[in-house]
Design a protein around this motif. Structure first.
Motif, mmCIF file in Angstrom:
data_model
loop_
_atom_site.group_PDB
_atom_site.id
_atom_site.type_symbol
_atom_site.label_atom_id
_atom_site.label_comp_id
_atom_site.label_asym_id
_atom_site.label_seq_id
_atom_site.Cartn_x
_atom_site.Cartn_y
_atom_site.Cartn_z
ATOM 1 N N GLN A 1 19.829 5.106 -43.033
ATOM 2 C CA GLN A 1 19.114 3.698 -43.209
ATOM 3 C C GLN A 1 18.949 3.218 -41.697
ATOM 4 O OE1 GLN A 1 21.505 0.294 -44.910
ATOM 5 N NE2 GLN A 1 22.734 1.990 -45.166
ATOM 6 N N PHE A 2 19.878 3.492 -40.674
ATOM 7 C CA PHE A 2 19.824 2.983 -39.280
ATOM 8 C C PHE A 2 18.865 3.587 -38.383
ATOM 9 C CE2 PHE A 2 23.793 1.778 -41.606
ATOM 10 C CZ PHE A 2 23.743 0.310 -41.494
ATOM 11 N N GLY A 3 18.568 4.565 -39.003
ATOM 12 C CA GLY A 3 17.479 5.550 -38.084
ATOM 13 C C GLY A 3 17.992 7.211 -38.053
ATOM 14 N N THR A 4 17.017 8.000 -38.323
ATOM 15 C CA THR A 4 17.146 9.372 -38.244
ATOM 16 C C THR A 4 16.773 10.473 -37.270
ATOM 17 O OG1 THR A 4 14.973 9.810 -39.322
ATOM 18 C CG2 THR A 4 16.963 9.429 -40.582
ATOM 19 N N PHE A 5 17.484 11.326 -36.746
ATOM 20 C CA PHE A 5 16.613 12.060 -35.767
ATOM 21 C C PHE A 5 15.431 12.830 -35.764
ATOM 22 C CE2 PHE A 5 21.435 12.597 -34.554
ATOM 23 C CZ PHE A 5 21.563 12.241 -33.534
ATOM 24 N N SER A 6 15.103 12.823 -37.171
ATOM 25 C CA SER A 6 13.895 13.804 -37.414
ATOM 26 C C SER A 6 12.711 12.745 -37.399
ATOM 27 C CB SER A 6 14.326 14.233 -38.969
ATOM 28 O OG SER A 6 14.701 13.227 -39.786
ATOM 29 N N GLY A 7 13.040 11.757 -37.343
ATOM 30 C CA GLY A 7 11.871 10.709 -36.906
ATOM 31 C C GLY A 7 11.220 9.856 -38.061
ATOM 32 N N GLU A 8 11.703 9.946 -39.419
ATOM 33 C CA GLU A 8 11.353 9.409 -40.573
ATOM 34 C C GLU A 8 11.588 8.000 -40.349
ATOM 35 O OE1 GLU A 8 12.966 12.979 -42.615
ATOM 36 O OE2 GLU A 8 13.242 11.887 -40.834
ATOM 37 N N ILE A 9 12.914 7.521 -39.933
ATOM 38 C CA ILE A 9 13.272 6.209 -39.921
ATOM 39 C C ILE A 9 13.671 6.116 -38.434
ATOM 40 C CG2 ILE A 9 15.053 4.417 -40.755
ATOM 41 C CD1 ILE A 9 15.206 6.039 -43.170
ATOM 42 N N GLU A 10 12.861 4.831 -37.811
ATOM 43 C CA GLU A 10 13.347 4.816 -36.310
ATOM 44 C C GLU A 10 14.615 3.835 -36.261
ATOM 45 O OE1 GLU A 10 11.058 2.185 -32.604
ATOM 46 O OE2 GLU A 10 10.145 2.417 -34.644
ATOM 47 N N ARG A 11 15.313 4.183 -35.057
ATOM 48 C CA ARG A 11 16.400 3.369 -34.839
ATOM 49 C C ARG A 11 15.941 2.081 -33.929
ATOM 50 N NH1 ARG A 11 20.914 5.543 -31.032
ATOM 51 N NH2 ARG A 11 19.511 4.937 -29.213
ATOM 52 N N LYS A 12 16.043 1.087 -34.681
ATOM 53 C CA LYS A 12 15.588 -0.296 -34.059
ATOM 54 C C LYS A 12 16.486 -1.088 -33.179
ATOM 55 C CE LYS A 12 12.081 -0.874 -38.096
ATOM 56 N NZ LYS A 12 11.863 -1.615 -39.112
ATOM 57 N N ALA A 13 17.644 -0.773 -33.312
ATOM 58 C CA ALA A 13 18.753 -1.559 -32.533
ATOM 59 C C ALA A 13 19.342 -0.479 -31.600
ATOM 60 C CB ALA A 13 20.061 -1.894 -33.769
ATOM 61 N N SER A 14 20.025 -1.139 -30.608
ATOM 62 C CA SER A 14 20.747 -0.619 -29.550
ATOM 63 C C SER A 14 21.829 0.433 -29.992
ATOM 64 C CB SER A 14 21.387 -1.595 -28.333
ATOM 65 O OG SER A 14 22.192 -2.241 -29.064
ATOM 66 N N VAL A 15 22.311 1.268 -29.456
ATOM 67 C CA VAL A 15 23.358 2.038 -29.748
ATOM 68 C C VAL A 15 24.768 1.177 -30.349
ATOM 69 C CG1 VAL A 15 25.089 3.811 -28.949
ATOM 70 C CG2 VAL A 15 22.740 4.123 -28.454
ATOM 71 N N ARG A 16 25.122 0.578 -29.201
ATOM 72 C CA ARG A 16 26.042 -0.512 -29.876
ATOM 73 C C ARG A 16 26.126 -1.387 -31.170
ATOM 74 N NH1 ARG A 16 30.455 -1.700 -25.901
ATOM 75 N NH2 ARG A 16 32.079 -2.925 -27.179
ATOM 76 N N GLU A 17 24.617 -1.887 -31.148
ATOM 77 C CA GLU A 17 24.557 -2.829 -32.080
ATOM 78 C C GLU A 17 24.322 -1.941 -33.496
ATOM 79 O OE1 GLU A 17 23.969 -5.793 -34.778
ATOM 80 O OE2 GLU A 17 24.696 -5.725 -32.737
ATOM 81 N N THR A 18 23.706 -0.636 -33.460
ATOM 82 C CA THR A 18 23.764 0.332 -34.542
ATOM 83 C C THR A 18 25.134 0.630 -35.044
ATOM 84 O OG1 THR A 18 21.712 1.182 -33.665
ATOM 85 C CG2 THR A 18 22.912 2.565 -35.235
ATOM 86 N N LEU A 19 26.015 1.045 -34.259
ATOM 87 C CA LEU A 19 27.248 1.230 -34.449
ATOM 88 C C LEU A 19 27.980 0.106 -35.129
ATOM 89 C CD1 LEU A 19 28.839 2.773 -31.125
ATOM 90 C CD2 LEU A 19 28.419 3.906 -33.381
ATOM 91 N N ARG A 20 27.823 -1.087 -34.667
ATOM 92 C CA ARG A 20 28.473 -2.260 -35.667
ATOM 93 C C ARG A 20 27.647 -2.390 -36.932
ATOM 94 N NH1 ARG A 20 27.116 -5.519 -30.335
ATOM 95 N NH2 ARG A 20 29.154 -5.651 -29.388
ATOM 96 N N ARG A 21 26.359 -1.980 -37.047
ATOM 97 C CA ARG A 21 25.626 -2.020 -38.437
ATOM 98 C C ARG A 21 26.199 -1.148 -39.352
ATOM 99 N NH1 ARG A 21 19.229 -3.286 -37.036
ATOM 100 N NH2 ARG A 21 19.533 -5.282 -35.969
ATOM 101 N N LYS A 22 26.571 0.064 -38.920
ATOM 102 C CA LYS A 22 27.348 1.014 -39.727
ATOM 103 C C LYS A 22 28.629 0.647 -40.282
ATOM 104 C CE LYS A 22 25.102 5.189 -37.625
ATOM 105 N NZ LYS A 22 25.208 6.507 -37.141
#
Length: 292
Positions: A52-73
């Motif tokens: 839900q925070f982004g996929t390598f395959s491109g179906e879902i774009e990672r919208k946040a920075s790396v640090r913020e994505t880690l926090r969301r997880k």
């Protein structure tokens, strides 16, 4: 297998006896659990849909920075699965061109440990300069075997989708038969008559990425074992360098670090120390004065 220079001393750590809950979907706990176990820390996976925070395959774009994505997880795991636990861990990989060698790819693997009790974050990373990351566009008569050999298949899995869209998309392919069948299914619906074969970058299908995550894990454990001399909290680590390393030839101070700055993640106590690699001068070939 441990790489040279990455051996960890066994024994108790600041978090000895604690459990860290790893928010992951792709079996990364298998990579890092032995590292935590060597420090008497239990590492347990909690399965959250991190796609839900982004996929390598491109179906879902990672919208946040790396640090913020880690926090969301971490927050997803800390609020829905283990609301009373103390320690949480998340991982994130970022692939892209090297800023200094644009034709080369690199993989930045990042880890974030959150201590709810101390209200601190401890971040660690590892930069892999030779990731297995490639894709190719093929038609119905093209041979896919060279591509599979180049990406060290099946240690690195494959994804297949039509050239012009990502529906359907087949992931986690680890046999030639599965790749061939996926290509056939995608060619049927491809409006260009071609399909895309790409390395599956998820950790459970990419051995090179697994090793990069392991190296990031070593860096994290080292930070957990480095306590602040002022307040005793773990995570006392280098934040940046102080320019001024003299050139071995002209002796001018350069932009390279002559010292490093360490800072506490809790009380923000700061220390300046000599470079940990012991280098005291810069090679003239790298000097901005000798080679402007």
């Amino acid at each position: 297998m441990e790489k040279k220079g990455t051996r960890l001393d066994k024994g108790n750590s600041f978090y000895s006896g604690e459990t860290v809950y790893f928010v992951t979907k792709h079996m990364k706990e298998e990579i890092l659990s032995p590292l935590f176990s060597s420090q008497s820390i239990n590492c347990v996976a909690i399965n959250i849909d991190t796609d839900q925070f982004g996929t390598f395959s491109g179906e879902i774009e990672r919208k946040a920075s790396v640090r913020e994505t880690l926090r969301r997880k971490i927050q997803a795991g800390a609020t829905t699965v283990k609301p009373g636990a103390r320690l949480f861990l998340a991982s994130e990989g970022s692939f892209g061109p090297d800023p200094f060698l644009p034709l080369m790819q690199r993989d930045l693997e990042s880890l974030l440990l959150w201590d709810r009790q101390l209200e601190i974050e401890i971040y660690a990373e590892y930069l892999c300069h030779q990731p297995i990351h490639a894709e190719v566009r093929l038609g119905p008569r093209d041979d896919f075997n060279k591509f599979l050999t180049d990406i060290r298949f099946p240690d690195h899995g494959v994804m297949v989708h039509p050239e012009n869209c990502r529906d359907p998309i087949f992931k986690g392919l680890t046999t030639q038969h599965a790749v061939a069948q996926a290509m056939l299914d995608c060619l049927i619906v491809s409006t260009t008559g071609r399909v895309v074969l790409a390395t599956d970058l998820r950790a459970n299908y990419n051995q090179t990425r697994r090793e990069a995550i392991r190296q990031a894990g070593y860096n994290l454990i080292k930070k957990l074992n480095t306590l602040c001399p002022e307040c005793g909290v773990p995570g006392f680590a280098i934040t940046h360098g102080v320019p001024g390393l003299p050139c071995a030839s002209c002796r001018q101070p350069t932009q390279s670090a002559v010292q490093v700055v360490l800072e506490c993640v809790k009380c923000h106590y700061v220390e300046e120390r000599p470079r940990p690699d012991g280098v005291t001068s810069l090679n003239p070939e790298e000097c901005e004065f000798c080679n402007p």
